[in-house]
Design an enzyme around this catalytic site. Structure first.
Site, PDB file in Angstrom:
ATOM      1  N   CYS A 147     -47.214  28.222 105.260  1.00 31.60           N
ATOM      2  CA  CYS A 147     -46.174  28.204 106.295  1.00 31.60           C
ATOM      3  C   CYS A 147     -45.160  27.094 106.033  1.00 31.60           C
ATOM      4  O   CYS A 147     -44.034  27.144 106.525  1.00 31.60           O
ATOM      5  CB  CYS A 147     -46.791  28.060 107.667  1.00 31.60           C
ATOM      6  N   GLU A 178     -39.288  35.331 107.563  1.00 33.05           N
ATOM      7  CA  GLU A 178     -40.353  34.746 106.738  1.00 33.05           C
ATOM      8  C   GLU A 178     -40.879  35.805 105.767  1.00 33.05           C
ATOM      9  O   GLU A 178     -41.373  36.844 106.190  1.00 33.05           O
ATOM     10  CB  GLU A 178     -41.493  34.230 107.613  1.00 33.05           C
ATOM     11  N   LYS A 215     -62.690  32.494 114.849  1.00 30.74           N
ATOM     12  CA  LYS A 215     -62.466  33.755 114.136  1.00 30.74           C
ATOM     13  C   LYS A 215     -61.578  33.528 112.921  1.00 30.74           C
ATOM     14  O   LYS A 215     -60.389  33.276 113.044  1.00 30.74           O
ATOM     15  CB  LYS A 215     -61.802  34.789 115.047  1.00 30.74           C
TER      16      LYS A 215
END
Ligand code: TXE
Length: 479
Positions: free
Chosen positions: A281, A383, A172
């Site tokens: 990331c 973050e 996905k």
């Protein structure tokens, strides 16, 4: 306008519900296609197809599986330009980046795991009373769930080891950036994969994503995405003891000592902060600079930041495109507002970038540098995942380490110094899964990849991903 379709059992099909939602081009802020709003019924079809395909795929010789992965890589390479353009439109990233990094890395992923398929094996143990060996066997039907920042790169990074080790896959992609996964699905039959081995499901995380985590027929999930979503997936999967690999967020430090090689360091810190609009990331969003060179570094870094070419992602000269979506742009702008409330001083950037012409409604944010924030404030702890970097001075090694390690995350760090002994000490003491010395994001696909603390569980990379997607069986006989 393209209507994306699911790929189940070797066929492209619309979702059972007939429902689609818009796919937005973030550089122009307008829909340019539709994404299937898949649900449990679609997943049921995919799991059935994968289950049926599994026995034959499991028994397919590794060399043959490797050949199919390599063929798929060739088919992508042959369409490099088409894929790069699609990735740029879907994400807002500069086409230059998609052409030079995202798409070549995607085919490199497939080839790396084609190699791994041929060499991956168990272990032998010889003792006085017994002799044993281990078998590494595929798990069965497994799922991969990937994010929007590096869509095809992370999609293939997860799918390739699952297939190489003999599993059938339900993959996905993010609903925000489904296009290149759809394009890849159009090459799967041509590459020669048997029907049902590769299934690609499109839709929202809260519906099809959550259904994947709950489905009893799926035995393992490899996920890359936000930490909150990772925790959700982990707790759903726990109820069924599914195997889970989680690669989550980061708040990575770039640590610069006074003796660092100047030009290389400024360039490295810049790439670390702003590559892909800061939506990686691994981005070094907290830049720690030794006090003796803080002012000099600040001046050079801010000047370089101002010179980054912001523009239409499809323009060849652009090095900084749009952020991925309106909600994400708003999230990042919200963090810039928070930084100001927390006492931060904006040295450059700090605003939405209003563009002219075709991109006038696009979701652009100026590369932003902020100083005067405490290491413990929210801006330096959470973050942001956008083009926002903070600068912080430190006195010595111990203070640098204390600041570097004082977040809930532990994914990656980069250390810039010419003192080898210090570099080794820092590498030992930084709490992160990856430490780069005098470089940023230099990747060897054979090496383990993943984070500590809230940055995830488990490691990817050649050997580790093959281990994740297999069960180890020990076979023992007396001597
Ligand atoms: O990602 P999500 P979002 C970080 C970044 C960003 C934040 C949220 O800070 O701002 O995460 O981003 C699927 N069950 N990263 O919300 O939700 C979803 O459909 C199962 C870091 O866009 O993590 C998509 O395919 N699946 C990061 C994938 O999870 C679910 C990359 C990632 O989406 C689900 C991206 C659910 N309940 C964002 N909910 C990195 N580590 O690189 C969503 N999904």
């Amino acid at each position: 306008m393209t209507d994306i379709l699911n790929f189940i059992g070797g066929e492209h099909i619309a979702p059972v519900s007939g429902q689609f939602f818009d796919n937005i081009d973030p550089a122009i802020g307008k829909p340019y296609g539709r994404v299937p709003d898949s649900g449990e019924k679609d997943l049921e079809l995919a799991v059935r197809a994968a289950k049926n395909a599994f026995p034959a795929w499991r028994d397919t010789p590794a060399e043959q599986r490797a050949a199919l992965l390599a063929r798929l890589a060739d088919l992508i390479d042959a369409r490099l330009e088409e894929f790069a353009r699609a990735e740029s439109i879907d994400t807002g990233k500069p086409i230059w980046l998609a052409r030079n990094v995202d798409i070549p890395r995607s085919s490199a992923n497939l080839r790396a795991f084609a190699d791994a398929a041929k060499t991956f094996s168990g272990q032998r143990f010889e003792k006085k009373e017994s002799q044993s060996y281990t078998l590494r066997q595929p798990i069965g039907v497994v799922a991969t769930i990937s994010p929007w920042n590096l869509p095809l790169l992370l999609f293939t990074w997860k799918m390739a080891p699952a297939l190489a080790s003999g599993n059938c896959v339900i993959a996905k992609p993010s609903e925000v950036t489904p296009m290149t996964a759809y394009m890849l699905s159009q090459l799967v039959n041509e590459a020669g994969f048997p029907q049902g081995v590769v299934n690609i499901m499109h839709g929202r995380g809260a519906t099809i994503g959550a259904a994947i985590t709950r489905h009893l027929g799926i035995a393992a999930i490899s996920f890359t995405g936000g930490t909150a979503t990772g925790i959700d997936i982990y707790s759903n999967a726990a109820k069924q003891l599914k195997k889970v690999s989680l690669e989550l967020g980061g708040k990575n430090p770039t640590i610069i000592f006074a003796d660092a090689e100047w030009e290389k360091t400024v360039e490295g810190a810049l790439a670390g902060a702003f590559t892909n609009q800061g939506q990686v990331c691994l981005c070094g969003s907290r830049i720690l600079v030794q006090a003796a060179i803080y002012d000099k570094f600040k001046e050079a870094f801010v000047a370089k930041t101002r010179s980054i070419a912001i523009g239409d992602p499809l323009d060849e000269a652009t090095r900084h495109g749009a952020t991925v979506s309106q909600p994400h742009m708003e999230k990042v702008l919200g963090y810039i507002a928070l930084a100001k409330e927390e006492g931060g001083k904006i040295l450059t950037g700090g605003k939405r970038k209003m563009m002219a012409g075709r991109c006038q409604d696009g979701y652009f944010i100026e590369p932003t540098v902020i100083e005067n924030l405490s290491p413990g404030c929210r801006t330096n702890q959470e973050e942001i995942f956008g083009p926002v970097a903070t600068l912080m001075p430190f006195a010595d090694e111990n203070e640098a380490l204390a600041i570097a390690n004082a977040t809930p995350y532990g994914l990656a760090a980069s250390v810039w110094t010419q003192d080898k002994a210090r570099a080794t000490r820092m590498a030992q003491r930084i709490d992160s899964g990856i430490v780069w010395l005098n470089c940023w994001n230099l990747r060897d696909l054979d090496t383990p990849f993943g984070g500590m603390k809230k940055s995830g569980i488990g490691r990817e990379g050649k050997q580790r991903a093959m281990e994740f997607f297999t069960e180890e069986k020990t076979v023992t006989a007396p001597r």
